[in-house]
Design a protein around this motif. Structure first.
Motif, PDB file in Angstrom:
ATOM      1  N   ARG A   9      46.163  46.450  26.694  1.00 11.44           N
ATOM      2  CA  ARG A   9      46.352  46.872  28.076  1.00 11.44           C
ATOM      3  C   ARG A   9      45.936  45.790  29.077  1.00 11.44           C
ATOM      4  O   ARG A   9      46.267  45.894  30.266  1.00 11.44           O
ATOM      5  CB  ARG A   9      45.522  48.134  28.350  1.00 11.44           C
ATOM      6  CG  ARG A   9      45.875  49.317  27.453  1.00 11.44           C
ATOM      7  CD  ARG A   9      45.021  50.525  27.812  1.00 11.44           C
ATOM      8  NE  ARG A   9      45.309  51.675  26.957  1.00 11.44           N
ATOM      9  CZ  ARG A   9      44.745  52.868  27.102  1.00 11.44           C
ATOM     10  NH1 ARG A   9      43.855  53.068  28.070  1.00 11.44           N
ATOM     11  NH2 ARG A   9      45.053  53.860  26.302  1.00 11.44           N
ATOM     12  N   LEU A  10      45.215  44.799  28.599  1.00 11.79           N
ATOM     13  CA  LEU A  10      44.714  43.778  29.508  1.00 11.79           C
ATOM     14  C   LEU A  10      45.828  42.836  29.935  1.00 11.79           C
ATOM     15  O   LEU A  10      46.583  42.328  29.106  1.00 11.79           O
ATOM     16  CB  LEU A  10      43.590  42.980  28.844  1.00 11.79           C
ATOM     17  CG  LEU A  10      42.376  43.779  28.369  1.00 11.79           C
ATOM     18  CD1 LEU A  10      41.327  42.836  27.809  1.00 11.79           C
ATOM     19  CD2 LEU A  10      41.791  44.616  29.501  1.00 11.79           C
ATOM     20  N   GLN A  11      45.910  42.569  31.231  1.00 13.21           N
ATOM     21  CA  GLN A  11      46.914  41.656  31.764  1.00 13.21           C
ATOM     22  C   GLN A  11      46.365  40.235  31.793  1.00 13.21           C
ATOM     23  O   GLN A  11      45.145  40.028  31.801  1.00 13.21           O
ATOM     24  CB  GLN A  11      47.320  42.087  33.175  1.00 13.21           C
ATOM     25  CG  GLN A  11      48.019  43.428  33.237  1.00 13.21           C
ATOM     26  CD  GLN A  11      48.766  43.624  34.532  1.00 13.21           C
ATOM     27  OE1 GLN A  11      49.231  42.658  35.151  1.00 13.21           O
ATOM     28  NE2 GLN A  11      48.900  44.865  34.964  1.00 13.21           N
ATOM     29  N   PRO A  12      47.259  39.245  31.821  1.00 15.20           N
ATOM     30  CA  PRO A  12      46.792  37.860  31.946  1.00 15.20           C
ATOM     31  C   PRO A  12      45.953  37.688  33.216  1.00 15.20           C
ATOM     32  O   PRO A  12      46.221  38.322  34.236  1.00 15.20           O
ATOM     33  CB  PRO A  12      48.085  37.045  32.026  1.00 15.20           C
ATOM     34  CG  PRO A  12      49.122  37.922  31.408  1.00 15.20           C
ATOM     35  CD  PRO A  12      48.726  39.328  31.732  1.00 15.20           C
ATOM     36  N   TYR A  13      44.957  36.837  33.131  1.00 13.94           N
ATOM     37  CA  TYR A  13      44.109  36.572  34.280  1.00 13.94           C
ATOM     38  C   TYR A  13      44.922  35.838  35.347  1.00 13.94           C
ATOM     39  O   TYR A  13      45.893  35.150  35.031  1.00 13.94           O
ATOM     40  CB  TYR A  13      42.906  35.739  33.826  1.00 13.94           C
ATOM     41  CG  TYR A  13      41.614  36.144  34.489  1.00 13.94           C
ATOM     42  CD1 TYR A  13      41.141  37.440  34.384  1.00 13.94           C
ATOM     43  CD2 TYR A  13      40.879  35.234  35.234  1.00 13.94           C
ATOM     44  CE1 TYR A  13      39.958  37.819  34.988  1.00 13.94           C
ATOM     45  CE2 TYR A  13      39.694  35.598  35.847  1.00 13.94           C
ATOM     46  CZ  TYR A  13      39.240  36.892  35.727  1.00 13.94           C
ATOM     47  OH  TYR A  13      38.081  37.271  36.338  1.00 13.94           O
ATOM     48  N   PRO A  14      44.575  35.982  36.633  1.00 15.46           N
ATOM     49  CA  PRO A  14      45.369  35.345  37.695  1.00 15.46           C
ATOM     50  C   PRO A  14      45.616  33.859  37.479  1.00 15.46           C
ATOM     51  O   PRO A  14      46.694  33.345  37.803  1.00 15.46           O
ATOM     52  CB  PRO A  14      44.528  35.592  38.951  1.00 15.46           C
ATOM     53  CG  PRO A  14      43.789  36.847  38.664  1.00 15.46           C
ATOM     54  CD  PRO A  14      43.481  36.796  37.190  1.00 15.46           C
ATOM     55  N   SER A 107      30.208  45.344  31.286  1.00 15.08           N
ATOM     56  CA  SER A 107      29.463  46.147  30.315  1.00 15.08           C
ATOM     57  C   SER A 107      28.883  47.414  30.920  1.00 15.08           C
ATOM     58  O   SER A 107      28.622  48.385  30.191  1.00 15.08           O
ATOM     59  CB  SER A 107      28.348  45.311  29.681  1.00 15.08           C
ATOM     60  OG  SER A 107      27.464  44.794  30.647  1.00 15.08           O
ATOM     61  N   LEU A 108      28.699  47.442  32.247  1.00 16.78           N
ATOM     62  CA  LEU A 108      28.191  48.655  32.877  1.00 16.78           C
ATOM     63  C   LEU A 108      29.111  49.841  32.602  1.00 16.78           C
ATOM     64  O   LEU A 108      28.652  50.971  32.385  1.00 16.78           O
ATOM     65  CB  LEU A 108      28.031  48.442  34.376  1.00 16.78           C
ATOM     66  CG  LEU A 108      27.499  49.627  35.188  1.00 16.78           C
ATOM     67  CD1 LEU A 108      26.062  49.961  34.791  1.00 16.78           C
ATOM     68  CD2 LEU A 108      27.579  49.330  36.689  1.00 16.78           C
ATOM     69  N   PHE A 131      41.620  43.309  44.015  1.00 19.63           N
ATOM     70  CA  PHE A 131      40.379  43.580  43.303  1.00 19.63           C
ATOM     71  C   PHE A 131      40.054  42.416  42.376  1.00 19.63           C
ATOM     72  O   PHE A 131      40.887  41.543  42.095  1.00 19.63           O
ATOM     73  CB  PHE A 131      40.516  44.867  42.487  1.00 19.63           C
ATOM     74  CG  PHE A 131      41.522  44.741  41.356  1.00 19.63           C
ATOM     75  CD1 PHE A 131      41.099  44.584  40.043  1.00 19.63           C
ATOM     76  CD2 PHE A 131      42.888  44.771  41.618  1.00 19.63           C
ATOM     77  CE1 PHE A 131      42.020  44.464  39.020  1.00 19.63           C
ATOM     78  CE2 PHE A 131      43.813  44.654  40.591  1.00 19.63           C
ATOM     79  CZ  PHE A 131      43.387  44.495  39.284  1.00 19.63           C
ATOM     80  N   TYR A 132      38.831  42.420  41.899  1.00 18.46           N
ATOM     81  CA  TYR A 132      38.368  41.471  40.888  1.00 18.46           C
ATOM     82  C   TYR A 132      38.788  42.027  39.539  1.00 18.46           C
ATOM     83  O   TYR A 132      38.426  43.147  39.178  1.00 18.46           O
ATOM     84  CB  TYR A 132      36.854  41.343  40.995  1.00 18.46           C
ATOM     85  CG  TYR A 132      36.192  40.358  40.081  1.00 18.46           C
ATOM     86  CD1 TYR A 132      36.809  39.155  39.732  1.00 18.46           C
ATOM     87  CD2 TYR A 132      34.920  40.616  39.572  1.00 18.46           C
ATOM     88  CE1 TYR A 132      36.178  38.247  38.898  1.00 18.46           C
ATOM     89  CE2 TYR A 132      34.282  39.714  38.741  1.00 18.46           C
ATOM     90  CZ  TYR A 132      34.912  38.531  38.408  1.00 18.46           C
ATOM     91  OH  TYR A 132      34.274  37.635  37.581  1.00 18.46           O
ATOM     92  N   GLY A 137      39.689  45.483  33.492  1.00 20.08           N
ATOM     93  CA  GLY A 137      39.379  45.323  32.080  1.00 20.08           C
ATOM     94  C   GLY A 137      38.244  46.224  31.640  1.00 20.08           C
ATOM     95  O   GLY A 137      38.275  46.795  30.537  1.00 20.08           O
ATOM     96  N   ALA A 138      37.238  46.369  32.505  1.00 18.79           N
ATOM     97  CA  ALA A 138      36.114  47.250  32.184  1.00 18.79           C
ATOM     98  C   ALA A 138      36.583  48.689  32.020  1.00 18.79           C
ATOM     99  O   ALA A 138      36.109  49.415  31.132  1.00 18.79           O
ATOM    100  CB  ALA A 138      35.061  47.156  33.280  1.00 18.79           C
ATOM    101  N   ALA A 139      37.506  49.104  32.866  1.00 22.95           N
ATOM    102  CA  ALA A 139      38.031  50.465  32.768  1.00 22.95           C
ATOM    103  C   ALA A 139      38.732  50.680  31.433  1.00 22.95           C
ATOM    104  O   ALA A 139      38.427  51.624  30.685  1.00 22.95           O
ATOM    105  CB  ALA A 139      38.990  50.739  33.928  1.00 22.95           C
ATOM    106  N   TYR A 140      39.660  49.807  31.114  1.00 25.00           N
ATOM    107  CA  TYR A 140      40.451  50.001  29.894  1.00 25.00           C
ATOM    108  C   TYR A 140      39.594  49.945  28.632  1.00 25.00           C
ATOM    109  O   TYR A 140      39.736  50.771  27.728  1.00 25.00           O
ATOM    110  CB  TYR A 140      41.550  48.937  29.815  1.00 25.00           C
ATOM    111  CG  TYR A 140      42.742  49.222  30.688  1.00 25.00           C
ATOM    112  CD1 TYR A 140      43.338  50.478  30.708  1.00 25.00           C
ATOM    113  CD2 TYR A 140      43.292  48.226  31.494  1.00 25.00           C
ATOM    114  CE1 TYR A 140      44.445  50.744  31.499  1.00 25.00           C
ATOM    115  CE2 TYR A 140      44.400  48.477  32.290  1.00 25.00           C
ATOM    116  CZ  TYR A 140      44.972  49.732  32.290  1.00 25.00           C
ATOM    117  OH  TYR A 140      46.052  49.992  33.076  1.00 25.00           O
TER     118      TYR A 140
END
Length: 406
Positions: A9-14, A107-108, A131-132, A137-140
Motif C-alpha cells: 500500500r505504500l506509495q513511492p516517496y516524493p 512507530s507511535l 502532509f508528511y 505509511g504509519a497508518a497502513y
C-alpha cells in the motif's frame, strides 16, 4: 517468498517521484545545480554539539536505556518549560527520547492503533492534506487506513474538520497535526486547538502533534505548541502527544535526536513498544542532545539566518509567483498555475531542464481527496542552503517565470 501485505500500500516517496520526473533530462550546463527540493537543514552544525559528541566516547561501553538518561529527560523538560511557559513535564513519566521525530511518528501508530475494536470498517488515521508521507505509511503498517482532510487556504491552510462525516469520526483512532506545517508553514491557533480537543473528547482519538519546525519563525511570537495550548485551555495532556526534534532547531539532522511528550499512559505504552523494538538512543547522541537542549544561543542565530533569507527572497519570488511569507518553517509554498496554466510537475521539470534548479511539485506532497489534490499547481521550495545560493536560485526562478509569461 511472501512479505507483509500492507507494504504494497505504500506509495513511492516524493523524491523518488521527482527522480522519475527528471529521468532523461540533461540540465542546462550553463548553470551549476541548486536544489530547493529537500527539506534538509544545511547550516553548519553547532560546535558545542560536535564537542559533546567527541567528549562522550567513553559512553559507548554500556548499553543505553530505551527511556534515555535522566540528564537528557531533565534537559528536555527544562527546555519545554522555558519555551512554552508551562510547568515542566514530569521527566520520568511524560517525556521519552526518540531517534528523531520521523521514526517516532511512524512507530507511535503501532502503539496507538487497535485494529480489533474497529466498527464499520478498519480504524482510521486522520491526516492533513498536503502532509508528511510518514503519516500515511504509519497508518497502513499499523493496520489502519489514512483519511485526508484538505488544507483550506481560506483558513490559513488549516484543515476544515467540519466537513468530516460523523461516521468517519467514529472510526478515527489517531489524528496527526503538523504545526508549523509542512509544506505550508501554517501554525494552528488556540481556536484550532480548542476544536481538536473537543473532537478528541467526543470521539476518543489520540492527537499526535508534529512540531519539528517550531523554532524557525519570522516574528517575535513563537508558534503555539500542542501541550502549551492544552495548558492555556485548562486541560491536562489526555490523549495528546507532541513530537519535536533537534534536526531543524539545531541543524543536526544526522544526529537523529528528538523526543515525545504528553499523556503519561501513552508514554508508558510507547516505552514498552520501543523496548522490544530496540529503539534506545546512542549514548553519545544523548550526551550531545543534553547540551543542545540546554543552549538557545545557537537556535537564535539559526533563526536569524532564516529570517534574513526569507526577507530577501520572498519579495523577489513574489514578483512572478503567487507566494507569501509563511508563519514559520523553512518552506515557501507557491502557486504556479497563473503562469500560462502550467502544472506543478511541468513547472518543476522545465525549471530543472532550463535553469538546473530543483523544486518539489506540490501534488507529490498530497493525495487526491474529496475531488481535488490540494497540492496541485503548487511548488515547495526549501530555503535551507546559505543565503547566496538561495538568492541565486530565486533569481533563476524569476527569470524562468518571466519566460513563461512572455
Amino acid at each position: 517468498m511472501t512479505f507483509h501485505p500492507y507494504l504494497s500500500r505504500l506509495q513511492p516517496y516524493p523524491f523518488e517521484k521527482l527522480k522519475r520526473l527528471f529521468a532523461g533530462i540533461t540540465p542546462n550546463p550553463a548553470y551549476t545545480p541548486i536544489s530547493l527540493g529537500i527539506g534538509e537543514p544545511r547550516h553548519p552544525a553547532p560546535q558545542l554539539i560536535k564537542d559533546a559528541l567527541c567528549n562522550s566516547l567513553q559512553t559507548l561501553s554500556a548499553y543505553p536505556l530505551t527511556a534515555g538518561s535522566e540528564a537528557l529527560r531533565k534537559s528536555i523538560a527544562g527546555w519545554m518549560a522555558n519555551r512554552y511557559a508551562i510547568p515542566a513535564p514530569d521527566f520520568a513519566t511524560e517525556i521519552l527520547p526518540v531517534n528523531g521525530s520521523r521514526e517516532a511518528l511512524f512507530s507511535l501508530a503501532q502503539t496507538i492503533i487497535n485494529p480489533l475494536v474497529a466498527e464499520n470498517g478498519p480504524p482510521l488515521v486522520m491526516c492533513p492534506n498536503p502532509f508528511y508521507q510518514i503519516y500515511e505509511g504509519a497508518a497502513y503498517l499499523s493496520g489502519a487506513e489514512p483519511y485526508f482532510v484538505n488544507a483550506d487556504p481560506a483558513r490559513n491552510y488549516a484543515p476544515d474538520y467540519s466537513t468530516v462525516p460523523e461516521s468517519v469520526w467514529q472510526r478515527v483512532q489517531l489524528l496527526f497535526v503538523c504545526s508549523p506545517g509542512n509544506p505550508t508553514g501554517a501554525v494552528l491557533t488556540l481556536e484550532d486547538w480548542k476544536e481538536l480537543f473537543e473532537l478528541s473528547d467526543r470521539y476518543g482519538f489520540v492527537i499526535a502533534s508534529d512540531e519539528c519546525y517550531s523554532e524557525i519563525y519570522f516574528t517575535d511570537e513563537a508558534p503555539l505548541g500542542g501541550l502549551q495550548a492544552a495548558r492555556l485551555l485548562g486541560r491536562d495532556y489526555s490523549r495528546l502527544i507532541m513530537l519535536s526534534s533537534l534536526s531543524k532547531r539545531s541543524n543536526v539532522p544526522g544526529l537523529r535526536s528528538g523526543f515525545v511528550a504528553g499523556d503519561a499512559e501513552i508514554i508508558r505504552q510507547f516505552l514498552l513498544y520501543r523496548t522490544y523494538h530496540g529503539s534506545a538512543m546512542n549514548p553519545m547522541v544523548q550526551a550531545a542532545s543534553v547540551v543542545a537542549w540546554q543552549d538557545e544561543e545557537h537556535v537564535r542565530e539559526n533563526r536569524t539566518q532564516y529570517r534574513q533569507k526569507f526577507e530577501k527572497i520572498t519579495p523577489l519570488l513574489a514578483e512572478t509567483l503567487d507566494v507569501q511569507l509563511p508563519d514559520a518553517a523553512f518552506y515557501l509554498w507557491a502557486k504556479v498555475d497563473h503562469l500560462g496554466g502550467i502544472s506543478d510537475t511541468e513547472f518543476a521539470r522545465a525549471l530543472y531542464e532550463r535553469y538546473h534548479v530543483t523544486v518539489l511539485p506540490g501534488s507529490y506532497l498530497a493525495r487526491d481527496a474529496h475531488g481535488i489534490n490540494p497540492g496541485a499547481n503548487r511548488i515547495r521550495m526549501a530555503l535551507v542552503a546559505e543565503v547566496e545560493e538561495c538568492l541565486e536560485a530565486a533569481q533563476r526562478i524569476v527569470a524562468f517565470c518571466k519566460e513563461l509569461q512572455s
